[in-house]
Motif scaffolding. Structure first.
Motif, PDB file in Angstrom:
ATOM      1  N   ASP A 136       0.825  -1.213   0.000  1.00  0.00           N
ATOM      2  CA  ASP A 136       0.000   0.000   0.000  1.00  0.00           C
ATOM      3  C   ASP A 136       0.858   1.262   0.000  1.00  0.00           C
ATOM      4  N   LEU A 137       1.964   1.235   0.746  1.00  0.00           N
ATOM      5  CA  LEU A 137       2.848   2.407   0.771  1.00  0.00           C
ATOM      6  C   LEU A 137       3.467   2.659  -0.600  1.00  0.00           C
ATOM      7  N   LEU A 138       3.930   1.605  -1.256  1.00  0.00           N
ATOM      8  CA  LEU A 138       4.520   1.771  -2.585  1.00  0.00           C
ATOM      9  C   LEU A 138       3.481   2.251  -3.590  1.00  0.00           C
ATOM     10  N   LEU A 139       2.251   1.778  -3.462  1.00  0.00           N
ATOM     11  CA  LEU A 139       1.188   2.267  -4.348  1.00  0.00           C
ATOM     12  C   LEU A 139       0.912   3.741  -4.095  1.00  0.00           C
ATOM     13  N   VAL A 140       0.879   4.140  -2.825  1.00  0.00           N
ATOM     14  CA  VAL A 140       0.614   5.540  -2.488  1.00  0.00           C
ATOM     15  C   VAL A 140       1.721   6.439  -3.016  1.00  0.00           C
ATOM     16  N   ILE A 141       2.969   5.949  -3.010  1.00  0.00           N
ATOM     17  CA  ILE A 141       4.088   6.753  -3.512  1.00  0.00           C
ATOM     18  C   ILE A 141       3.943   7.041  -5.004  1.00  0.00           C
ATOM     19  N   CYS A 142       3.231   6.186  -5.722  1.00  0.00           N
ATOM     20  CA  CYS A 142       3.014   6.415  -7.156  1.00  0.00           C
ATOM     21  C   CYS A 142       1.986   7.514  -7.421  1.00  0.00           C
ATOM     22  N   LEU A 143       1.171   7.849  -6.438  1.00  0.00           N
ATOM     23  CA  LEU A 143       0.079   8.797  -6.667  1.00  0.00           C
ATOM     24  C   LEU A 143       0.543  10.220  -6.979  1.00  0.00           C
ATOM     25  N   PRO A 144       1.624  10.760  -6.364  1.00  0.00           N
ATOM     26  CA  PRO A 144       2.019  12.126  -6.719  1.00  0.00           C
ATOM     27  C   PRO A 144       2.313  12.315  -8.198  1.00  0.00           C
ATOM     28  N   PHE A 145       2.816  11.283  -8.877  1.00  0.00           N
ATOM     29  CA  PHE A 145       3.055  11.396 -10.317  1.00  0.00           C
ATOM     30  C   PHE A 145       1.743  11.585 -11.071  1.00  0.00           C
ATOM     31  N   ARG A 146       0.713  10.871 -10.659  1.00  0.00           N
ATOM     32  CA  ARG A 146      -0.590  11.055 -11.291  1.00  0.00           C
ATOM     33  C   ARG A 146      -1.191  12.414 -10.934  1.00  0.00           C
ATOM     34  N   ILE A 147      -0.956  12.867  -9.720  1.00  0.00           N
ATOM     35  CA  ILE A 147      -1.484  14.172  -9.315  1.00  0.00           C
ATOM     36  C   ILE A 147      -0.881  15.284 -10.166  1.00  0.00           C
ATOM     37  N   VAL A 148       0.436  15.255 -10.310  1.00  0.00           N
ATOM     38  CA  VAL A 148       1.112  16.288 -11.118  1.00  0.00           C
ATOM     39  C   VAL A 148       0.665  16.210 -12.575  1.00  0.00           C
ATOM     40  N   TYR A 149       0.519  14.997 -13.080  1.00  0.00           N
ATOM     41  CA  TYR A 149       0.126  14.817 -14.482  1.00  0.00           C
ATOM     42  C   TYR A 149      -1.262  15.405 -14.743  1.00  0.00           C
ATOM     43  N   HIS A 150      -2.242  15.074 -13.914  1.00  0.00           N
ATOM     44  CA  HIS A 150      -3.601  15.560 -14.133  1.00  0.00           C
ATOM     45  C   HIS A 150      -3.728  17.047 -13.822  1.00  0.00           C
TER      46      HIS A 150
END
Length: 380
Positions: A93-107
């Motif tokens: 879950d932590l590794l998945l959450v770390i991927c979220l900022p990339f999607r946040i910046v992209y959108h």
């Protein structure tokens, strides 16, 4: 009488003819005849909601899973198989959450990717890798709980072994190998500055992996449903057969909690894997642009629910496991420095009086909690 020559009906339209179709009409007709034509699906209408929700999931999921990992590592308890699985779920879950900022910046930047196609593939595949690792581990936890409540001697000897370490090692190794292979073989995303967007695919290997993950999920989900139903029925039967026990009502509450956990798992992952079948089919078949756009929007909305599970897992640990709840409350009291001497003395005296009246209460509570998939026998 109409004197127009029949040959006039077969005369090609000229640019000066009032009946000549426009370029937009020609493009629309061509797209209708050939649905595989590249469609302009940019997902602009969903980029702001996606950025907002992923930001909330990142903040809640990061804080919750870091706290859960800290509690697990600080607890002085025997490392049971369930505890090993839960620690690995927290890491996934932590590794998945770390991927979220990339999607946040992209959108938030108008669906514009500036880190290159390789980094896009790394972030995208790592997100899905950790999601399916978490799903698989939750399935193994359900099997572990189901086998232990039957109290078979051979099964107990098997479950005492280090099989949980071996299982976790195999899962992480296979997931990393498959992810590296996908990163190295997946073609570049079409279009400059694009990532996490809908695109056609013709790779038979990639399609096979996508469908295999869908099948894996439904197998794990079947294990969860069967295990929860059997655990719930067993708890309900015990409460009916022994209604005079001081903790009979506790069995009913524990059974309800087991179905509540299954409900959360269903809400988070089932919609995505229903939509996923339609999404993959639209990528490999001749699908009109309208259906491709619908598949993209449905996939993004369902993926939000899957990412939301990383925020719910720490909440379930806290609500369903008394040992984790006590450890978490103790840590939070130390962090905010709340004096709890009076509270502790009152709680201790009340507990002593309760234990004198009902000496078997702790044993019954422990037995009922161990029957839950998300209630490990840790910290006891």
């Amino acid at each position: 009488m109409d004197t127009t020559s029949p040959a006039a009906f077969f005369t090609p339209f000229t640019s000066n003819s009032p009946y000549a179709p426009t370029s937009a009409e020609l493009h629309q007709n061509q797209t209708t005849r050939n649905p595989n034509t590249q469609c302009n699906i940019d997902g602009a209408s969903m980029r702001i909601p996606l950025a907002v929700f992923y930001t909330l999931f990142f903040l809640i999921g990061l804080a919750g899973n870091l706290l859960a990992l800290w509690v697990f590592l600080r607890m002085q308890a025997k490392k049971t198989s369930v505890r090993v699985f839960l620690i690995n779920v927290v890491l996934a879950d932590l590794l998945l959450v770390i991927c979220l900022p990339f999607r946040i910046v992209y959108h938030s930047s108008g669906n514009n990717w500036t880190l290159g196609p390789v980094m896009c593939r790394v972030v995208g595949h790592a997100f899905y890798m950790n999601m399916y690792i978490s799903i698989t581990l939750l399935g193994l936890i359900s099997v572990d709980r189901y086998l232990k409540i039957h109290r078979s001697a051979s099964r107990k000897r098997f479950m005492r072994g280090r099989w949980s370490y071996v299982a976790c090692g195999v899962i992480w190794t296979m997931a990393i190998i498959i992810t590296i292979a996908l990163i190295g073989t997946t073609k570049k995303y079409e279009g400059e500055g694009k990532c996490f967007h809908y695109r056609k695919t013709c790779s038979a290997g990639l399609v096979f992996i996508k469908f295999s993950l869908v099948v894996l999920f439904w197998l794990v989900y079947a294990l969860l449903v069967i295990s929860y139903l059997k655990i719930g029925k067993m708890l309900q039967r015990v409460s009916k057969d022994k209604p005079d026990l001081p903790n009979a009502q506790k069995y009913k509450q524990t059974a309800r909690k087991s179905f509540f956990v299954l409900f959360l798992f269903t809400v988070c992952f089932v919609p995505y894997h229903i939509v996923r079948v339609f999404y993959i089919v639209s990528q490999v078949s001749d699908t009109p642009c309208a259906w491709q756009d619908l598949a993209d929007k449905a996939n993004e909305a369902a993926l939000l629910l899957s990412a939301f599970n990383s925020c719910l897992d720490p909440v379930m640990y806290f609500l369903l496991c008394s040992s984790i709840r006590r450890s978490t409350i103790g840590i939070l009291r130390k962090l905010i420095r709340v004096p709890d001497a009076a509270v502790s003395s009152v709680s201790s005296s009340e507990m002593n009086r309760s234990m004198q009246k009902r000496p078997s209460l702790v044993a019954i509570n422990a037995q009922s909690e161990r029957m839950l998939i998300h209630v490990p026998a840790v910290g006891r």
